[in-house]
Design an enzyme around this catalytic site. Sequence first.
Site, PDB file in Angstrom:
ATOM      1  N   TYR A 219     -68.142  21.793  40.805  1.00 54.42           N
ATOM      2  CA  TYR A 219     -69.235  22.008  39.860  1.00 54.42           C
ATOM      3  C   TYR A 219     -70.499  21.312  40.319  1.00 54.42           C
ATOM      4  CZ  TYR A 219     -68.922  17.246  37.965  1.00 54.42           C
ATOM      5  OH  TYR A 219     -68.963  15.880  37.822  1.00 54.42           O
TER       6      TYR A 219
ATOM      7  N   LYS B 148     -67.418  17.169  44.618  1.00 51.96           N
ATOM      8  CA  LYS B 148     -67.777  17.244  43.201  1.00 51.96           C
ATOM      9  C   LYS B 148     -66.864  18.262  42.538  1.00 51.96           C
ATOM     10  CE  LYS B 148     -71.865  16.993  40.226  1.00 51.96           C
ATOM     11  NZ  LYS B 148     -71.664  15.711  39.587  1.00 51.96           N
TER      12      LYS B 148
ATOM     13  N   GLU C  72     -68.760   3.000  43.023  1.00 51.07           N
ATOM     14  CA  GLU C  72     -69.787   3.681  42.226  1.00 51.07           C
ATOM     15  C   GLU C  72     -69.393   3.536  40.766  1.00 51.07           C
ATOM     16  OE1 GLU C  72     -69.969   7.933  42.809  1.00 51.07           O
ATOM     17  OE2 GLU C  72     -67.810   8.125  43.024  1.00 51.07           O
TER      18      GLU C  72
ATOM     19  N   LEU D 163     -69.408   9.784  45.395  1.00 51.33           N
ATOM     20  CA  LEU D 163     -70.129  11.058  45.440  1.00 51.33           C
ATOM     21  C   LEU D 163     -71.507  10.819  46.071  1.00 51.33           C
ATOM     22  CD1 LEU D 163     -69.897  14.063  44.335  1.00 51.33           C
ATOM     23  CD2 LEU D 163     -71.543  13.308  42.640  1.00 51.33           C
TER      24      LEU D 163
HETATM   25  C1  PLP Z   1     -68.906   9.940  40.056  1.00 48.52           C
HETATM   26  C2  PLP Z   1     -70.358  10.233  40.218  1.00 48.52           C
HETATM   27  N1  PLP Z   1     -71.061   9.553  41.133  1.00 48.52           N
HETATM   28  C3  PLP Z   1     -72.380   9.756  41.314  1.00 48.52           C
HETATM   29  C4  PLP Z   1     -73.068  10.684  40.553  1.00 48.52           C
HETATM   30  C5  PLP Z   1     -74.547  10.895  40.780  1.00 48.52           C
HETATM   31  O1  PLP Z   1     -74.800  12.100  41.422  1.00 48.52           O
HETATM   32  P1  PLP Z   1     -76.183  12.858  41.233  1.00 48.52           P
HETATM   33  O2  PLP Z   1     -77.247  11.836  41.456  1.00 48.52           O
HETATM   34  O3  PLP Z   1     -76.182  13.898  42.269  1.00 48.52           O
HETATM   35  O4  PLP Z   1     -76.205  13.384  39.841  1.00 48.52           O
HETATM   36  C6  PLP Z   1     -72.371  11.441  39.599  1.00 48.52           C
HETATM   37  C7  PLP Z   1     -73.066  12.470  38.814  1.00 48.52           C
HETATM   38  O5  PLP Z   1     -72.527  13.107  37.979  1.00 48.52           O
HETATM   39  C8  PLP Z   1     -70.982  11.212  39.437  1.00 48.52           C
HETATM   40  O6  PLP Z   1     -70.274  11.912  38.537  1.00 48.52           O
END
Ligand code: PLP
Length: 286
Positions: A31, A146, A178, A202
Amino acid sequence: MKVIWDNKIVDREEVKIDFEDRGYQFGDGIYEVIRIYNHMYFCLDDHIDRFFSSANKIEMNMLQSKNEIKILITALLKESGIKTGNLYIQMTRGNASPRDHTYPSQDVKPLLTGSITTAERNLEQLQTGIKTIITEDIRWLKCDIKMISLLGNIMLKHEAHKHNADEAILHRDQTVTECSSSNVAIVKDGAIYTHPDGNLILPGITKVVWRNCAKKLNIPVYEQAYSTADLLKADEVFCSSTTIEIMPVNQVDSQSFTVLKSNSIVKRLQECYKVEIVQQCGKLTN
Ligand SMILES: Cc1ncc(COP(=O)(O)O)c(C=O)c1O
């Protein structure tokens, strides 16, 4: 409400998802969430690229090209009339019967669905910050994908909520990775530290934006692992994601942090991030 289902824009009531869809049975899908400001997508190409990269990592054949997906979601955005909000799109590996762990044959078509909801910027929280807890990263070892199987992440978020906190900062053997739904970084002696990309986090798109901001502002960024002890000794802590932007952290476990002091690096990143939004999507009214 109009949504994307099976490559078309339809009324939500028309959507039929088979109970043997692999997304439903296995969490077999990917997603993206894309932010909308002023009726426009922010960092659209980066999100579409990551969507395809996630698909590639799980060997899922996309039926549509990047451009076809962009055209479809742009049409949905126009149809929705939503000014500030979030697009959610997901692609599952489709409906394969009988249930079988093995990837199905090529004639099973992946299923694309998507919707848009209104979500205003949380201006108050962007000033006051969020409360967090530190907890063990219980997730698998491919966190760079993701994917829609988010049970680990939601259990961690629930743990945070049980402690009256907004977010869980995760560690593996005391190395901070994270958060349950965002990236995390610390500021120490004028520099920013954040876990390097790889299989444990991620690769956040918001992180790419704030890293570019840091570069413009001559703030050094070290993509290197740091410990929970370093986290607690930090001058500032912030989380970042598409939906929360650059979010200061005012508490980690029982320890408080002063948020957005006069020389705050987080504040400078927030200001630069807003400039990025304005450049891509036009002037913000809030
Ligand atoms: C586990 C995780 N890490 C990092 C992020 C940040 O990613 P982004 O900046 O692309 O939204 C998300 C965003 O949903 C996330 O679910």
